[in-house]
Design an enzyme around this catalytic site. Structure first.
Site, PDB file in Angstrom:
ATOM      1  N   LYS A 180      57.665 -11.581  11.795  1.00  0.00           N
ATOM      2  CA  LYS A 180      58.225 -11.503  10.446  1.00  0.00           C
ATOM      3  C   LYS A 180      58.857 -10.119  10.209  1.00  0.00           C
ATOM      4  CE  LYS A 180      54.944 -14.878   8.495  1.00  0.00           C
ATOM      5  NZ  LYS A 180      53.801 -15.103   7.561  1.00  0.00           N
TER       6      LYS A 180
ATOM      7  N   GLU B  20      58.930 -27.603  13.909  1.00  0.00           N
ATOM      8  CA  GLU B  20      59.465 -26.260  13.668  1.00  0.00           C
ATOM      9  C   GLU B  20      60.417 -25.793  14.762  1.00  0.00           C
ATOM     10  OE1 GLU B  20      55.695 -24.460  11.109  1.00  0.00           O
ATOM     11  OE2 GLU B  20      56.009 -23.776  13.156  1.00  0.00           O
TER      12      GLU B  20
ATOM     13  N   HIS C  13      54.493 -15.499  12.028  1.00  0.00           N
ATOM     14  CA  HIS C  13      54.279 -16.928  11.794  1.00  0.00           C
ATOM     15  C   HIS C  13      53.937 -17.569  13.125  1.00  0.00           C
ATOM     16  CE1 HIS C  13      54.712 -21.111  10.827  1.00  0.00           C
ATOM     17  NE2 HIS C  13      55.434 -21.224  11.933  1.00  0.00           N
TER      18      HIS C  13
ATOM     19  N   TYR D  46      59.086 -24.156   5.749  1.00  0.00           N
ATOM     20  CA  TYR D  46      57.730 -24.338   5.231  1.00  0.00           C
ATOM     21  C   TYR D  46      57.516 -25.739   4.659  1.00  0.00           C
ATOM     22  CZ  TYR D  46      56.288 -19.620   6.330  1.00  0.00           C
ATOM     23  OH  TYR D  46      55.943 -18.477   7.026  1.00  0.00           O
TER      24      TYR D  46
ATOM     25  N   ASN E 178      51.648 -10.484   6.940  1.00  0.00           N
ATOM     26  CA  ASN E 178      50.724 -10.666   8.066  1.00  0.00           C
ATOM     27  C   ASN E 178      51.444 -10.714   9.414  1.00  0.00           C
ATOM     28  OD1 ASN E 178      51.880 -13.148   7.747  1.00  0.00           O
ATOM     29  ND2 ASN E 178      50.002 -14.224   7.179  1.00  0.00           N
TER      30      ASN E 178
HETATM   31  P1  ADP Z   1      49.718 -19.209   8.357  1.00  0.00           P
HETATM   32  O1  ADP Z   1      50.931 -18.310   8.451  1.00  0.00           O
HETATM   33  O2  ADP Z   1      48.464 -18.498   8.789  1.00  0.00           O
HETATM   34  O3  ADP Z   1      49.907 -20.541   9.032  1.00  0.00           O
HETATM   35  P2  ADP Z   1      50.053 -20.638   5.834  1.00  0.00           P
HETATM   36  O4  ADP Z   1      50.884 -21.645   6.571  1.00  0.00           O
HETATM   37  O5  ADP Z   1      48.896 -21.164   5.064  1.00  0.00           O
HETATM   38  O6  ADP Z   1      49.504 -19.493   6.800  1.00  0.00           O
HETATM   39  O7  ADP Z   1      50.990 -19.804   4.838  1.00  0.00           O
HETATM   40  C1  ADP Z   1      52.256 -19.349   5.248  1.00  0.00           C
HETATM   41  C2  ADP Z   1      52.444 -17.903   4.874  1.00  0.00           C
HETATM   42  O8  ADP Z   1      52.500 -17.790   3.438  1.00  0.00           O
HETATM   43  C3  ADP Z   1      51.320 -16.950   5.264  1.00  0.00           C
HETATM   44  O9  ADP Z   1      51.417 -16.508   6.600  1.00  0.00           O
HETATM   45  C4  ADP Z   1      51.474 -15.829   4.265  1.00  0.00           C
HETATM   46  O10 ADP Z   1      52.496 -14.919   4.630  1.00  0.00           O
HETATM   47  C5  ADP Z   1      51.930 -16.573   3.013  1.00  0.00           C
HETATM   48  N1  ADP Z   1      50.841 -16.949   2.085  1.00  0.00           N
HETATM   49  C6  ADP Z   1      49.965 -17.971   2.221  1.00  0.00           C
HETATM   50  N2  ADP Z   1      49.156 -18.073   1.141  1.00  0.00           N
HETATM   51  C7  ADP Z   1      49.533 -17.105   0.282  1.00  0.00           C
HETATM   52  C8  ADP Z   1      49.096 -16.691  -1.018  1.00  0.00           C
HETATM   53  N3  ADP Z   1      48.116 -17.323  -1.664  1.00  0.00           N
HETATM   54  N4  ADP Z   1      49.713 -15.632  -1.597  1.00  0.00           N
HETATM   55  C9  ADP Z   1      50.726 -15.005  -0.979  1.00  0.00           C
HETATM   56  N5  ADP Z   1      51.190 -15.344   0.235  1.00  0.00           N
HETATM   57  C10 ADP Z   1      50.617 -16.379   0.879  1.00  0.00           C
HETATM   58 MG    MG Z   2      51.067 -22.167   8.541  1.00  0.00          MG
END
Ligand code: ADP
Ligand code: MG
Length: 201
Positions: A14, A170, A159, A54, A156
């Site tokens: 990211k 994806e 992805h 997403y 974080n």
């Molecule tokens: P992952 O990336 O671990 O698969 P998710 O698919 O659940 O996580 O969410 C996608 C991305 O959205 C996360 O990596 C994070 O950057 C962001 N995200 C998820 N939940 C939240 C939240 N409650 N508040 C802010 N950002 C979030």
């Molecule tokens: Mg995810």
């Protein structure tokens, strides 16, 4: 069923991963397991690309909202809303801004249980609670609380596809078939062949 060694997963470094100069570190972590890099490109995604990405999985919104709410409850804190879809809607808005804010690196990694292996190395969504030893646990410290306080996405670094079916949707969203390489590397024999003859010549 296809052999697990042919599994593929999508990884995106990211914009914060690029800004933190962690491209090499992140690639190293996946590469050293034996996974094979089969596609890579740097792009600045549009907001539309991110929204489409997403929303490829119709269940993602509910899951992302429920995960955030559960994390607040576990820490004895109050979530910003008790409706998972409401939480997810604001996450999508934040993600569009975050992910299109600068260049990202999209990659496809291939090898044994690629989806699960990459998720394990990446760590859980919230860096605050991600295990030490994972990329998100070692290199960043963001939390649901800090992100929600400032109405932004959790930073974080990465992805990574969450399941094999997510990866299958994806990968074509980010790569054309001819951008994904088919090739062999010698260590695949040691990782996957039924026996390891020929070591002694
Ligand atoms: P992952 O990336 O671990 O698969 P998710 O698919 O659940 O996580 O969410 C996608 C991305 O959205 C996360 O990596 C994070 O950057 C962001 N995200 C998820 N939940 C939240 C939240 N409650 N508040 C802010 N950002 C979030
Ligand atoms: Mg995810």
């Amino acid at each position: 069923m296809a052999h697990p060694k042919t599994e593929r997963t999508l990884v995106i470094v990211k914009p914060d991963g690029i800004q933190r100069a962690l491209i090499g570190e992140i690639i190293k972590r996946y590469e050293r397991t034996g996974l094979k890099l089969v596609a890579i490109k740097m792009i600045i995604p549009t907001e539309e690309m991110i929204e489409e990405h997403y929303l490829l999985d119709p269940d993602w919104k509910k899951a992302v909202g429920e995960k955030a709410i559960a994390s607040y409850v576990k820490k004895g804190e109050k979530p910003p809303s008790s409706d998972p879809i409401e939480v997810a809607d604001s996450v999508v808005v934040s993600l569009k801004k975050y992910m299109s804010s600068g260049p990202v690196i999209a990659m496809v990694w291939e090898g044994g249980h690629a989806v699960e292996s990459v998720r394990k190395i990446t760590g859980s969504t919230e860096p605050r609670s991600a295990n030490v030893g994972t990329i998100r646990g070692d290199f960043v410290l963001d939390s649901y609380q800090m992100a929600d306080n400032d109405t932004r996405a959790i930073r974080n670094l990465i992805h990574a596809s969450g399941s094999v079916s997510e990866a299958e949707k994806e990968i074509p969203h980010w790569f054309k078939p001819n951008e994904i390489m088919k090739y062999r590397v010698p260590h695949e024999a040691t990782l996957y062949n039924a026996d390891m003859r020929d070591i002694l010549g």
